[in-house]
Design an enzyme around this catalytic site. Structure first.
Site, mmCIF file in Angstrom:
data_model
loop_
_atom_site.group_PDB
_atom_site.id
_atom_site.type_symbol
_atom_site.label_atom_id
_atom_site.label_comp_id
_atom_site.label_asym_id
_atom_site.label_seq_id
_atom_site.Cartn_x
_atom_site.Cartn_y
_atom_site.Cartn_z
ATOM 1 C CG HIS A 294 -1.825 -0.712 1.548
ATOM 2 N ND1 HIS A 294 -3.021 -1.331 0.333
ATOM 3 C CD2 HIS A 294 -1.721 -1.924 2.903
ATOM 4 C CE1 HIS A 294 -3.159 -2.184 0.758
ATOM 5 N NE2 HIS A 294 -3.111 -3.153 2.290
ATOM 6 C CG HIS B 215 3.243 5.328 6.162
ATOM 7 N ND1 HIS B 215 2.852 5.251 7.424
ATOM 8 C CD2 HIS B 215 1.810 6.066 5.777
ATOM 9 C CE1 HIS B 215 2.120 5.985 8.015
ATOM 10 N NE2 HIS B 215 0.851 6.539 6.219
ATOM 11 C CG HIS C 206 -0.495 8.132 2.824
ATOM 12 N ND1 HIS C 206 -1.693 7.192 2.680
ATOM 13 C CD2 HIS C 206 -0.500 8.767 4.025
ATOM 14 C CE1 HIS C 206 -1.483 6.979 3.463
ATOM 15 N NE2 HIS C 206 -0.670 7.911 4.389
ATOM 16 C CD GLU D 7 -3.617 9.158 3.983
ATOM 17 O OE1 GLU D 7 -3.856 9.594 4.421
ATOM 18 O OE2 GLU D 7 -4.984 8.433 3.937
ATOM 19 C CG HIS E 121 1.227 9.913 7.666
ATOM 20 N ND1 HIS E 121 -0.611 9.173 7.084
ATOM 21 C CD2 HIS E 121 0.776 11.024 7.170
ATOM 22 C CE1 HIS E 121 -1.388 10.270 6.668
ATOM 23 N NE2 HIS E 121 -1.181 11.824 6.880
ATOM 24 C CB THR F 112 -4.885 7.618 6.631
ATOM 25 O OG1 THR F 112 -4.229 6.872 6.345
ATOM 26 C CG2 THR F 112 -5.569 8.707 7.825
ATOM 27 C CB THR F 113 -4.849 2.185 5.661
ATOM 28 O OG1 THR F 113 -4.217 2.075 7.861
ATOM 29 C CG2 THR F 113 -3.908 2.983 5.136
#
Ligand SMILES: [Zn+2]
Length: 305
Positions: free
Chosen positions: A80, A107, A109, A119, A132, A215-216
């Site tokens: 992901h 990690h 996004h 995000e 993040h 957020t996942t």
């Protein structure tokens, strides 16, 4: 017999877990079907409107400990995102946090192009990427213990902005992305020992604060969010390298997608408040403007008589 049933069950669970959520066919709009918490009312990310946030001067500045010491880091493609695991002693405290939180990983996004990817949004503005830094409450002892506790996690979010030149501090990490193109969580690639402060803006100071979620999936509402306004610079070429990673998600011909647009859309704020440590809301300014306007109207009325 028992064993093989158990084994088959494990394989089934393992496979279905991998396919249960993602950003393509099993995208964010479907998450709540499998993970009900994703449909709750304190979800992340959100759009942060600075003028709707409340200055809370008592938040003060955040203290980062151990961020200036070079530490061993590994990077992996978890299907992901690109995730950097940290095994050092880095902590954040103060800045309105109730106690010390320990860093475990960071990690990213990102978007399929430079117009989107973050995000969180700041005043409805999106950024090409957001990183993040995930910390757990030190007194709870582990990430596993903390994901089930209110305020168990403290995550720092930083936005990226495109610059003309490469960001040298990210050169090593980005060059290692070619070693983790395929989705393979056990392929851990060493980064050169680096101080974590190299990956964040120099002296990050101004932030927004609110209570939200992962957020996942499973979207646990356990996160003290700190979203900084200072940005990290990155070139278009460096940004594009992130899009070469392959996702755990597969298409109709069983082909793996590239990881792109691995951001969740902004969620409703509902009854939550957003605080900040640096910005006095425009309400005061608006009041002064109206007051001055009325005053000058009265004055001009008096003067004209
Ligand atoms: Zn994240």
């Amino acid at each position: 017999m028992e064993l093989s049933v158990a084994f088959t069950f494990l394989i089934f669970v393992g496979l279905s877990t991998a396919a249960m959520w993602g950003y393509e066919d099993s995208g964010p709009s479907k998450w709540a079907e499998t993970f009900p918490t994703c449909g709750d009312k304190s979800q992340s990310p959100i759009n942060i409107e600075a003028s709707d946030s409340t200055l809370q001067a008592s938040l003060g500045n955040m203290t980062m400990t151990g961020y200036d010491t070079p530490v061993a880091l590994t990077i992996k493609n978890n299907g992901h995102t690109a995730q950097v695991d940290v095994t050092g002693d880095q902590y954040i405290s103060k800045g309105g946090l109730s106690e010390q939180y320990k860093l475990v990983q960071f990690h990213f996004h990102w978007g399929s192009d430079d117009m989107k990817g973050s995000e969180h949004q700041l005043n409805s503005k999106t950024f090409p990427m957001e990183v993040h830094f995930v910390h757990y409450k030190n007194s709870l002892g582990s990430l596993g213990n903390s994901v089930g506790e209110k305020d168990g996690l403290a995550v720092l979010g930083f936005m990226f902005e495109i610059s003309d030149s490469d960001n040298a501090n990210y050169a090593d990490l980005i060059s290692k992305l070619s070693n983790i193109t395929a989705y393979n969580t056990s392929n851990l690639v060493n980064l050169t020992n680096t101080a974590l402060m190299k990956f964040i803006p120099s002296k990050p100071t101004n932030f927004f604060r609110y209570s939200g979620s992962l957020t996942t999936p499973s979207c646990n509402e356990v996160v003290v969010w700190t979203v900084f306004t200072e940005t990290i610079k990155i070139s278009k070429t460096q940004m594009a390298t992130f899009r070469s990673l392959m996702s755990s998600e597969t298409g109709p011909k069983n082909e793996h997608y590239h990881i792109k647009d691995n951001f969740r859309p902004v969620q409703p704020l509902h009854s939550r408040s957003v605080f900040n440590n640096f910005y006095s809301s425009s309400a005061t300014t608006a009041y002064i403007t109206v007051y001055t306007g009325v005053l000058s109207l009265i004055l001009s009325t008096i003067l004209s008589h």
